[in-house]
Scaffold this active site. Structure first.
Site, mmCIF file in Angstrom:
data_model
loop_
_atom_site.group_PDB
_atom_site.id
_atom_site.type_symbol
_atom_site.label_atom_id
_atom_site.label_comp_id
_atom_site.label_asym_id
_atom_site.label_seq_id
_atom_site.Cartn_x
_atom_site.Cartn_y
_atom_site.Cartn_z
ATOM 1 N N SER A 138 0.860 -1.183 0.000
ATOM 2 C CA SER A 138 0.000 0.000 0.000
ATOM 3 C C SER A 138 0.894 1.229 0.000
ATOM 4 O O SER A 138 2.023 1.189 0.508
ATOM 5 C CB SER A 138 -0.882 0.016 1.242
ATOM 6 O OG SER A 138 -1.512 1.284 1.413
ATOM 7 N N TYR A 150 -2.083 -0.933 10.235
ATOM 8 C CA TYR A 150 -2.054 -1.303 8.813
ATOM 9 C C TYR A 150 -0.781 -0.778 8.157
ATOM 10 O O TYR A 150 -0.085 -1.503 7.439
ATOM 11 C CB TYR A 150 -3.295 -0.728 8.131
ATOM 12 C CG TYR A 150 -3.382 -0.972 6.643
ATOM 13 C CD1 TYR A 150 -3.871 -2.173 6.150
ATOM 14 C CD2 TYR A 150 -3.014 0.015 5.732
ATOM 15 C CE1 TYR A 150 -3.982 -2.395 4.781
ATOM 16 C CE2 TYR A 150 -3.119 -0.192 4.368
ATOM 17 C CZ TYR A 150 -3.605 -1.401 3.897
ATOM 18 O OH TYR A 150 -3.702 -1.618 2.544
#
Length: 251
Positions: A138, A150
């Site tokens: 990401s 995350y």
């Protein structure tokens, strides 16, 4: 462009929806044989009916099930040519409001499972002296923006991509990554935001993405099949940003 992926055996984790499903479909269009894994049997059945892929119901946070997955895939396909570590999830909120257990869960889901599957696939690929491992990270693994747990797990995955690539390239195995920006698919998170504000996506894109829109899952999938192909033979260890200019970093 001919990518020469016909008859390649490809395993995509988290392959029943969103980016994972689009990647599975893109490989199928290139003539590859594809297996996908996820936890939800209903979604697996739907993907199997729609795409015609081999499916495996596994919880990748459990080490034994990761081993069972690889054993089953090799039994069905005889070899593994491409592993796409796409399964992932976001946990928690701000650091002080997120329990340590959520950080641990994020690392297990987004990082440890990918490392373990890469070990299992890499061992098989070394025997055949060929293969590609693609890790879906990401842009928030490169910079802040998502939930901290995350972010940390995706940053670890990007680091792992570089480390493992240096170890395996001598065996003709390439390890590469993709760092998507905001990518739309009709999951529950996006749908909930649209219910609260029908103009949410438009405003998000205008405020955060120079290209003026969210990415599509096909745009991520196109990069994945390219990276798995011989056309990307000199791309090793890097994680490519695919985000319409959303990232604020210049790399």
């Amino acid at each position: 462009m001919e990518l020469n992926l016909k008859e390649k055996n490809v395993l995509v984790t988290g392959g029943t929806r969103g980016i994972g499903k689009a990647i599975a479909h893109a490989f199928l269009q290139e003539g590859a044989s594809v297996g996908i894994t996820a936890r939800n049997q209903e979604e697996l059945t739907k993907a199997q009916n729609e795409l015609g892929v081999q499916t495996y119901r596994k919880d990748l946070t459990i080490p034994e099930q990761r081993e069972e997955l690889m054993e089953a895939f090799i039994k069905n396909f005889s070899s593994i040519d491409v592993l796409v570590n796409n399964a992932g999830a976001s946990y928690g909120q701000d650091v002080l409001q997120t329990p340590i257990s959520s950080f641990e869960q994020a690392m297990e889901t987004n990082y440890i499972s990918a490392v373990h599957l890469s070990q299992l696939a890499g061992t098989m690929m070394k025997r055949q002296q060929d293969g590609v491992i693609i890790n879906i990270a990401s842009i928030f693994g490169k910079e802040a923006g998502g939930a901290p747990a995350y972010n940390a797990s995706k940053a670890a995955l990007i680091s792992h991509t570089k480390s493992l690539s240096s170890e395996l390239i001598k065996d003709h195995i390439r390890v590469v990554g993709i760092a998507p920006g905001a990518t739309y698919h009709p999951n529950q998170i996006w749908q909930n935001r649209l219910k609260e504000d029908p103009k949410y996506l438009k405003k998000y894109a205008e405020n955060k993405i120079p290209a003026g829109r969210l990415g599509t899952t096909d745009e991520i999938a196109n990069v994945a099949v390219f990276l798995a192909s011989e056309k990307a033979s000199w791309i090793v260890g890097t994680t490519i940003t695919v985000d319409g200019g959303q990232s604020r970093l210049n790399f």
